[in-house]
Design a protein around this motif. Structure first.
Motif, PDB file in Angstrom:
ATOM      1  N   ASN A 115      30.761  30.876  41.344  1.00 54.21           N
ATOM      2  CA  ASN A 115      30.606  31.813  42.451  1.00 54.21           C
ATOM      3  C   ASN A 115      30.583  33.228  41.913  1.00 54.21           C
ATOM      4  OD1 ASN A 115      30.614  29.952  44.467  1.00 54.21           O
ATOM      5  ND2 ASN A 115      32.831  30.046  44.764  1.00 54.21           N
ATOM      6  N   GLU A 171      31.145  37.281  42.843  1.00 60.38           N
ATOM      7  CA  GLU A 171      31.886  38.036  43.841  1.00 60.38           C
ATOM      8  C   GLU A 171      30.999  39.063  44.516  1.00 60.38           C
ATOM      9  OE1 GLU A 171      35.465  39.994  42.589  1.00 60.38           O
ATOM     10  OE2 GLU A 171      35.440  41.243  44.390  1.00 60.38           O
ATOM     11  N   LYS A 191      38.313  34.317  52.977  1.00 66.79           N
ATOM     12  CA  LYS A 191      37.784  35.545  53.575  1.00 66.79           C
ATOM     13  C   LYS A 191      38.214  35.651  55.034  1.00 66.79           C
ATOM     14  CE  LYS A 191      33.816  36.908  50.833  1.00 66.79           C
ATOM     15  NZ  LYS A 191      32.359  36.994  50.708  1.00 66.79           N
ATOM     16  N   ALA A 197      37.455  33.712  41.183  1.00 70.52           N
ATOM     17  CA  ALA A 197      36.544  34.659  40.537  1.00 70.52           C
ATOM     18  C   ALA A 197      35.474  35.147  41.511  1.00 70.52           C
ATOM     19  CB  ALA A 197      35.905  34.019  39.311  1.00 70.52           C
ATOM     20  N   GLY A 198      35.206  34.401  42.569  1.00 65.41           N
ATOM     21  CA  GLY A 198      34.185  34.835  43.520  1.00 65.41           C
ATOM     22  C   GLY A 198      34.757  35.560  44.715  1.00 65.41           C
ATOM     23  N   LEU A 199      35.955  36.098  44.588  1.00 60.74           N
ATOM     24  CA  LEU A 199      36.642  36.627  45.764  1.00 60.74           C
ATOM     25  C   LEU A 199      37.300  37.967  45.480  1.00 60.74           C
ATOM     26  CD1 LEU A 199      38.799  33.790  47.306  1.00 60.74           C
ATOM     27  CD2 LEU A 199      37.277  35.294  48.534  1.00 60.74           C
ATOM     28  N   ASP A 200      37.377  38.815  46.528  1.00 62.68           N
ATOM     29  CA  ASP A 200      38.213  39.996  46.435  1.00 62.68           C
ATOM     30  C   ASP A 200      39.607  39.546  46.846  1.00 62.68           C
ATOM     31  OD1 ASP A 200      39.524  42.362  46.689  1.00 62.68           O
ATOM     32  OD2 ASP A 200      38.568  42.907  48.577  1.00 62.68           O
TER      33      ASP A 200
END
Lengths: 538, 434
Positions: A363, A365, B247, B272-275
């Motif tokens: 993924n 970000e 989210k 890793a794909g997230l705030d």
């Protein structure tokens, strides 16, 4: 936990109250309290939090704030607890004295670790300390915290604060907090009955959770009154819940609409079964990622604009990919749906694997700009901003597309080609170019959808696959070749899904929707809005 | 590599062929020991499994630098089962029959493991399975280096019930609708009830794979959590659906102090794909975190970043499982002096190797390993910070003690018992399962 919290807040509020009485600031004790933060175990550090709050020192709020955002450190050589200096970034101050120690090497700082239990205690303690802050927002936040974790001992503190408060909203919150503290105390029944009235007026889940222990308690006037209040709140909430289902349904529907609307053009208008449609959405999302990446590295100030910058780029890129696909593959396969299906499916696999090779399988970000984060409280509804913007965006795209089809020369030519290709050709329309541009338009819109979807879903090479089935479902249900059908179809499916979800569960709701569509297509094979005319036959 | 026939057979087929290209043939040298790597490099699961392929290549490269094994070089044979469960079985057969590999490291989802299991049993191969799973299985040919439910789920719930974890009284068990979450939740439900949690204080919710619209469920969780008792969410939500879930949690303002979410499938890779700013304090239970302070871990992270040539890449729990599994296999081969599966299978029981959290892990007779259990809180930088760990190592339990069908079963692959499902009540092998 409750007990410790109570003790911490009790101590804090008592001492705050006593300062107010004497007007003196007691610095003694902060020293020992702060050094408690250096302890090894969480429970000892938790005690230190209570102790810091209990000193009521003017620096206590600053220290606790830094602690709650994991920004309190133990400096290596002398074991001083330091926190960042708000006035000059990059430097630290001594937590106890507030003296600026200048910049400190990050390597010699050891973070004071906190856990959820400490976070909760810090929040409660800050509530007691900031109830009389000069900042309106802080006072309001403090009052709200005190509603959420009611404490019988906070009564005096709140009464004093209410007397001083000038802002109506903050005062109301404080009065509710005081009512909550009365409910948690052993006050006389008359006081509790009055408090129940106040709490009932909140009309939300929180009110129910405050009243529930009373209703379950000893029988009597208080329990009865609490039960009636809960029943009243529940019946209002039921109405709100329906409203919430509608809004959530609209939101789900708008995502479906976004994903499907490009397909409504390529499949609906042109009749091409485009299995690579989902990958166009994915490419749009990756464009957003790249734009954000460039912005992060070169001009972070522009981050809030990243989506607006990504929109035209995503449209252009996916539009071009679409045109290339049409020119390179699809135009040789018109009228052969099975081959088209296989070829576009192959393209979708190639695009997926290409993205996987370039960007990796993980993924990526994609951040929400600040104006798309958080939520809006409307009555008893929690509406998240990103969803609201997506609803608006989907409707805007729909309107623009509709206008373009209706009122522009390109739209006219497109409709002409769809209705009667040979006639349109003999009128001088370059039908082949129109085909390519139409396919490009459909793909470009899918790219726009990708920008929006990157805000709520994973940005990974698999992104497209999760939307392709739903998109076909919407277009077939709404009526092939009809934009209105796509709009109504998407919103209907969204809302139906959300009304079923609470009692059927997400899995069954999805199954039921599919069954419903299959049955519906048996009855009306052309979908909701069947297109009439010659073009519809092919 | 393309077969020339494919190229000739035309344009369209070549396009599809390119996408389906799978086997990466490695030039074979004289006298090597072949190690099979069976992880999806395309399709849905590529997101998680590609990393594991890379870590295997790294481990093999490191071992070769140390002089290989039994005087021979190791050679990786990588195949791509493309997230397609039947293809897993085919590729496993290819590895064992055609490539004649000595051991296979691979599989991620339970369904892929179930699909290759008969192949490994038929051809007598060795499979090292590196992912946390639902238990209720024990095979002579499979070594489970990931966590069994008692090495992840049960300790996590214990932590939340403790004073430090917030004395949780009300539970939401949320999961993706497939075998791992369903079995884990069944075990957890039985466990919670045995601890005196009432049925109305447990809410169970399942969602489809890749679920992306979490509005209703998050608002239901908020509602469930507003009943005046401390509430926590135990999440067995699978990889891809987690980003939209978190989210939505962040946007709807569900704070970890109020309703903590403890996840069993969310690691450093998924974050890793997230705030992670709004998620600080939510929890995960694993046997390893990248942030663990141990010299062996520091050097592992450094080697990994150098190998993958990307400073931003993270390490996670299944990678540690491969690290442990690979080293155990190496030790067992040295001990047995051969790569023969039967000899290695017997030699590996009792082998103890360092794990990455500074201790040692041992292979137990039930083909599960001993591990510490760590609970970590999500930090703003996307890493976890350990807030609690078991005081000692936990032995993986193949058969759960909390399920009716399996509590009497034990597994012991040493002679003379050599049985994966010995029923201690009736004293016979073959109670349930395979």
């Amino acid at each position: 936990m409750m007990l410790l919290r109570t003790i911490a807040v009790l101590a804090a509020s008592l001492i705050v109250a006593s300062f107010l009485a004497t007007g003196s600031v007691q610095a003694a004790g902060l020293d020992t309290a702060v050094s408690g933060l250096k302890e090894k175990s969480f429970s000892k550090r938790l005690k230190a939090v209570g102790a810091i709050a209990a000193t009521g020192h003017e620096r206590a709020a600053d220290i606790l704030n830094a602690l709650s955002s994991s920004k309190a450190f133990v400096a290596a050589p002398d074991g001083k607890v330091v926190i960042p200096d708000a006035a000059s970034p990059g430097t630290y101050v001594d937590a106890i004295t507030g003296e600026n120690l200048g910049a400190i090497d990050r390597g010699s700082l050891k973070k004071v670790r906190i856990n959820n239990r400490m976070r909760g205690a810090i929040r409660d303690a800050l509530g007691g300390l900031t109830l009389r802050s000069k900042d309106r927002g802080r006072r309001l936040a403090a009052a709200r915290t005190m509603i959420a974790s009611p404490d019988a001992a906070a009564f005096e503190n709140l009464t004093a604060a209410i007397a001083e408060e000038t802002d109506a909203e903050v005062r109301l919150a404080m009065q509710r907090a005081r009512a909550a503290s009365v409910l948690a105390s052993s006050a006389p029944d008359a006081d509790k009955l009055a408090a129940i009235k106040l709490v009932q007026a909140m009309g939300n889940q929180q009110a129910i959770s405050l009243l529930a222990p009373l209703a379950a308690g000893e029988a009597g006037a208080v329990a009865d009154s609490a039960k009636t209040a809960i029943a009243a709140i529940n019946s209002t909430l039921a109405v709100w819940r329906n409203a919430q289902n509608v809004v959530y349904g609209l939101s789900l529907g708008s995502v479906l609409l976004l994903a499907a609307i490009g397909l409504a053009i390529t499949f609906g208008v042109m009749g091409v079964i485009n299995m690579a449609h989902g990958e166009m959405v994915m490419l749009g999302a990756y464009v957003t990622f790249m734009v954000q990446e460039v912005i992060r590295q070169t001009m972070p100030g522009l981050f809030d604009w990243s989506l607006l910058i990504a929109l035209p780029l995503a449209f252009a890129l996916t539009g071009l990919v679409g045109i290339a696909m049409e020119r390179g593959i699809i135009r040789f396969l018109y009228g052969r749906p099975l081959e088209t299906l296989l070829a576009t499916w192959g393209v979708s696999l190639i695009l997926q694997q290409a993205v996987r090779t370039i960007f990796g399988p993980n993924n990526r970000e994609v951040g929400n700009p600040s104006w798309m984060s958080g939520s809006l409280e409307f009555g008893q509804l929690t509406l998240t901003w990103n969803r609201l913007y997506i609803i608006a965006f989907a409707l805007t795209i729909f309107a623009l597309l509709f206008l373009a089809m209706r009122f522009t020369g390109f739209g006219l030519q497109m409709r002409a080609v769809v209705q009667n290709r040979r006639m349109a050709g003999s009128m001088g329309i370059r039908t082949k170019w129109i085909d390519a541009l139409t396919f490009g338009l459909g793909s470009g819109i899918a790219g726009l959808a990708g920008v929006a979807i990157s805000q709520i879903d994973n940005v990974s090479p698999n992104l497209g696959q999760s939307y392709i089935i739903d998109s076909f479902m919407v277009v077939v249900f709404g009526g092939v070749g009809n934009l209105w059908g796509t709009l109504v179809g998407a919103l209907t499916l969204g809302i139906a899904n959300k009304f079923m979800e609470p009692f059927a569960g997400a899995v069954l709701a999805k199954v039921l929707i599919l069954v419903f569509i299959i049955l519906f297509i048996q009855k009306r094979p052309r979908g909701l809005f069947a297109l009439k005319g010659r073009g519809a036959e092919t | 590599m393309f077969k020339s026939g494919i190229i000739r057979s035309g344009y369209k087929a070549a396009l599809i062929g390119a996408a389906l290209m799978s086997t990466s043939a490695v030039v074979s040298a004289e006298e090597t020991i072949k190690v099979g790597v069976l992880h999806s490099l395309s399709g849905t699961m590529a997101i998680s499994e590609t990393t594991l392929k890379d870590v295997m290549l790294m481990l093999i490269e490191e071992q070769n630098k140390k002089g290989g094994l039994l005087g021979k070089k190791l050679e990786a044979v990588v195949v791509d089962p493309a997230s397609d469960w039947p293809l897993f079985a085919e590729k496993a057969r290819e590895l064992l029959e055609k490539e004649k590999v000595s051991a296979v490291f691979g599989a991620w989802t339970s369904v892929s493991r179930k699909s290759v299991l008969p192949v490994f049993e038929e051809l007598n191969g060795l499979l090292f399975y590196p992912v946390q799973y639902e238990g209720e299985e024990s095979s002579k040919n499979v070594f489970y280096t990931g966590a069994a439910p008692n090495q992840q789920a049960i300790p996590a719930v214990d932590y939340l019930m403790s004073e430090d974890g917030g004395s949780v009284k009300r539970w939401v068990l949320a999961g993706t609708d497939y075998v791992y979450p369903r079995t884990t939740n069944k075990i957890l439900e039985a466990y919670l009830k045995s601890k005196g949690v009432a049925a109305e204080d447990i809410m169970i919710n399942y969602t489809p794979f890749g679920h992306s619209d979490w509005q209703t469920i998050v608002s239901d969780i908020k509602k469930f959590g507003a009943a005046g008792k401390k509430t926590a969410v135990v999440s067995t939500i699978n990889g891809d659906a987690n980003v939209p879930f978190y989210k939505e949690l962040g946007n709807q303002g569900v704070k970890a102090e109020d309703i903590p979410v403890v996840a069993f499938s969310v690691g450093e890779e998924e974050l890793a794909g997230l705030d992670t700013g709004p998620l600080v304090g939510h929890l995960a239970a694993w046997n390893y975190f990248q942030s663990v302070e141990a010299p062996v871990n520091a050097s592992f992270v450094k080697t990994w970043k150098a190998f993958i040539k990307d400073e931003k890449r993270v390490t996670n729990d299944p990678m540690e499982a491969h690290f442990i599994g690979f080293n155990m296999w190496v030790e067992a081969v040295k001990k047995a002096g051969t790569t023969d599966p039967d000899a290695v299978g017997q030699a590996i029981i009792g082998v103890t190797v360092p794990n990455l959290s500074g201790g040692y892990s041992a292979m137990m007779p039930n083909h599960h390993i001993t591990k510490p259990v760590l609970i970590g809180e999500i930090q703003a930088d996307g890493q976890f910070e350990t807030v609690w760990e078991t005081s000692g190592l936990v032995v993986g339990d193949a058969w759960s003690d909390y399920l009716d069908g399996s509590k009497d079963l034990i597994s012991d692959w040493r002679a003379p018992m050599s049985c994966g499902n010995y029923n201690v009540k009736i004293g016979k092998c073959g109670g349930q399962g395979s």
